[in-house]
Write an enzyme that holds these catalytic residues in place. Structure first.
Site, PDB file in Angstrom:
ATOM      1  N   HIS A 135       4.582   0.096   0.248  1.00  0.00           N
ATOM      2  CA  HIS A 135       5.357  -0.697   1.201  1.00  0.00           C
ATOM      3  C   HIS A 135       4.506  -1.811   1.780  1.00  0.00           C
ATOM      4  O   HIS A 135       3.270  -1.802   1.666  1.00  0.00           O
ATOM      5  CB  HIS A 135       5.964   0.192   2.292  1.00  0.00           C
ATOM      6  N   ASP A 168       0.515   4.981   1.729  1.00  0.00           N
ATOM      7  CA  ASP A 168      -0.236   5.441   2.899  1.00  0.00           C
ATOM      8  C   ASP A 168      -1.307   6.466   2.544  1.00  0.00           C
ATOM      9  O   ASP A 168      -1.065   7.390   1.749  1.00  0.00           O
ATOM     10  CB  ASP A 168       0.717   6.053   3.941  1.00  0.00           C
ATOM     11  N   ARG A 209       5.365   6.543  13.597  1.00  0.00           N
ATOM     12  CA  ARG A 209       5.330   7.127  12.249  1.00  0.00           C
ATOM     13  C   ARG A 209       4.885   8.581  12.271  1.00  0.00           C
ATOM     14  O   ARG A 209       3.883   8.911  12.908  1.00  0.00           O
ATOM     15  CB  ARG A 209       4.383   6.340  11.340  1.00  0.00           C
ATOM     16  N   HIS A 254       0.823  -1.213   0.000  1.00  0.00           N
ATOM     17  CA  HIS A 254       0.000   0.000   0.000  1.00  0.00           C
ATOM     18  C   HIS A 254       0.855   1.260   0.000  1.00  0.00           C
ATOM     19  O   HIS A 254       2.012   1.259   0.405  1.00  0.00           O
ATOM     20  CB  HIS A 254      -0.926   0.023   1.225  1.00  0.00           C
TER      21      HIS A 254
END
Ligand SMILES: O=C(O)CCC(=O)C(=O)O
Ligand SMILES: [Fe+2]
Length: 277
Positions: free
Chosen positions: A253, A99, A268, A97
């Site tokens: 990723h 983000d 994150r 995907h």
């Protein structure tokens, strides 16, 4: 100190050393990293024990930050997402995907810091949407170029997983209400480099709107397998306080989910981007 940037492969990934990210980022280093990111798409840094506030400030040097609608926030910095996976909160980022493509202006990039790691497993892979696109045949590229695809919040954040308690349900329902389906081009132009790349992903892309459902399903399945070819990817085996900074505009990723019953904690910071074209 001069930054040292060493490519990890021809398509994607570089290791950056000779920099201390716990110190405020110098403008010259910021510019160097921005240029390196355009070329390598994901940059890795070793042994950077940044606090949540330092990580937030580092990310802010590259743009405004996104607040995620469902992921938990760090108490010291609300812009830092805490991805804490263990038996009771199993990992679910084991899909390719980009983000937050469920909003009109998906993030430009993200910075991920490894806090607690399992004894083995928990690697993350990144793939270059540019390399994957450039490897397609010319007729297929021409076919894909004008298409648009729908991206859906609930496809990656389903109620059964993210609305288990009444409190979670409230947050999740608010997120759903704020996240109507959006469409993005199937092939995106990178706003800075001008390169073209694939911009459909397994996580959020629900359908290619110009095609019949069976056609869309088959084409998305093909593109997912194609993108994940080892030639277009880099795999990172984390050590504590490693940090990854990726360009989220034309990469995807995949976080391997192979470490239960051990715990893994990542932080994150997500940098807002602009509307794909
Ligand atoms: O846990 C990871 O390695 C990556 C998870 C992920 O998909 C993300 O942080 O965007
Ligand atoms: Fe992700």
């Amino acid at each position: 100190m001069t930054l040292d940037i060493r490519p990890l492969g021809p398509a994607i990934g570089a290791l950056v050393s000779n920099i201390d990210l716990t110190e405020p980022l110098r403008n010259t280093d910021r510019d160097t990293l921005q240029t390196a990111l355009l070329q390598h798409h994901v940059l890795f840094f070793e042994n950077q024990p940044v606090t949540p506030v330092q990580q937030r400030d580092l990310a802010r040097a590259f743009g405004e930050l996104h607040i995620h609608p469902v992921y938990p926030q760090h108490p010291e910095a609300s812009e830092i997402i805490v991805l804490d996976t263990h038996n009771d909160n199993p990992p679910d980022n084991d899909n390719w995907h980009t983000d937050v493509t469920f909003i009109k202006t998906p993030p430009l990039g993200a910075i991920l810091s490894a806090r607690v790691l399992p004894p083995h497993g928990g690697d993350t892979l990144w793939a270059s949407g540019i390399a994957a696109y450039e490897a397609l045949s010319e007729p297929l590229r021409r076919f894909l170029d004008p298409l648009r695809a729908e991206h859906s919040f609930v496809q990656s954040f389903p109620a059964w997983r993210y609305a288990r308690t009444p409190e979670e349900r409230k947050t999740w329902e608010a997120a759903v209400a704020k996240s109507p389906e959006v469409t993005h081009p199937v092939v995106r132009t990178h706003p800075v480099s001008g390169k073209h790349g694939l911009f459909v992903n397994e996580g959020f892309t629900s359908r290619i709107v110009d095609l019949a459902k069976a056609e869309s399903d088959a084409l998305l399945a093909f593109l997912r397998v194609h993108l994940a070819k080892p030639e277009f990817t880099v795999r990172w085996r984390w050590k504590q306080y490693d940090l990854a900074f990726w360009d989220n505009r034309l990469t995807q990723h995949y976080a391997t989910a192979d470490y239960l019953p051990h715990r893994r904690v990542m932080h994150r910071a997500t940098i807002l981007g602009d509307a794909p074209f």
